[in-house]
Write a protein that holds these residues in place. Structure first.
Motif, PDB file in Angstrom:
ATOM      1  N   THR A 102      39.678 137.717  26.190  1.00 14.69           N
ATOM      2  CA  THR A 102      41.053 137.127  26.659  1.00 14.69           C
ATOM      3  C   THR A 102      41.908 137.643  25.489  1.00 14.69           C
ATOM      4  O   THR A 102      41.693 137.839  24.304  1.00 14.69           O
ATOM      5  CB  THR A 102      40.956 135.776  26.617  1.00 14.69           C
ATOM      6  N   HIS A 103      43.084 137.357  25.876  1.00 13.98           N
ATOM      7  CA  HIS A 103      44.218 137.546  24.933  1.00 13.98           C
ATOM      8  C   HIS A 103      44.038 136.696  23.644  1.00 13.98           C
ATOM      9  O   HIS A 103      44.154 137.079  22.545  1.00 13.98           O
ATOM     10  CB  HIS A 103      45.400 137.185  25.532  1.00 13.98           C
ATOM     11  N   GLN A 104      43.626 135.426  23.859  1.00 14.74           N
ATOM     12  CA  GLN A 104      43.467 134.397  22.825  1.00 14.74           C
ATOM     13  C   GLN A 104      42.222 134.906  21.769  1.00 14.74           C
ATOM     14  O   GLN A 104      42.525 134.756  20.611  1.00 14.74           O
ATOM     15  CB  GLN A 104      43.092 133.090  23.403  1.00 14.74           C
ATOM     16  N   THR A 143      42.772 135.677  17.967  1.00  9.06           N
ATOM     17  CA  THR A 143      41.954 135.275  16.579  1.00  9.06           C
ATOM     18  C   THR A 143      41.623 136.288  15.605  1.00  9.06           C
ATOM     19  O   THR A 143      41.494 136.287  14.368  1.00  9.06           O
ATOM     20  CB  THR A 143      40.798 134.285  17.258  1.00  9.06           C
TER      21      THR A 143
END
Length: 126
Positions: A30-32, A36
């Motif tokens: 994911t983008h998240q 990170t």
């Protein structure tokens, strides 16, 4: 209700200007996940003048990317592409081999797909 695991595990080793980056990708990224991991990679490479990076990617548990995460991956490759000497992609899905060929368009070095982990590491470290 089932919760699916996704994300990266990362290892970074540095000897002078040589950087060995080891990534294990799991699930659908994911983008998240990139929010990170990108600063970690950026920080590790920023501390080295003219880094020479070898990357080992374990994609055996990778299902793919969300669209925005695929864009994040492309941006990361464009930003550091001339620093990558070799990328070994260890996987077990046909589309991963295609992804390895596409990666060659965005990096100065070489990338190859392997279905055998030992062969991938041997190629990468030679």
């Amino acid at each position: 209700m089932t919760q699916e695991s996704h994300g990266f595990s990362i290892g970074i080793e540095r000897i002078n200007s040589d950087v060995f980056l080891s990534l294990k990708a799991k699930g659908t990224l994911t983008h998240q996940n990139y929010l990170t991991i990108t600063p970690i990679i950026d920080s590790a490479l920023a501390e080295v003048d003219h880094p020479k990076v070898k990357v080992f990617i374990d994609g055996t548990e990778l299902d793919g990317w969300e669209m925005r995460a695929a864009w994040d991956d492309l941006k990361l490759g464009l930003k550091h592409g001339n620093e990558f000497e070799k990328i070994a992609i260890y996987g077990n899905k046909g589309w991963q081999e295609v992804a390895g060929k596409i990666a060659k368009w965005f990096i100065q070095g070489d990338s190859q797909f392997f279905e055998d982990k030992d062969k991938a590491l041997k190629w990468l470290l030679n």
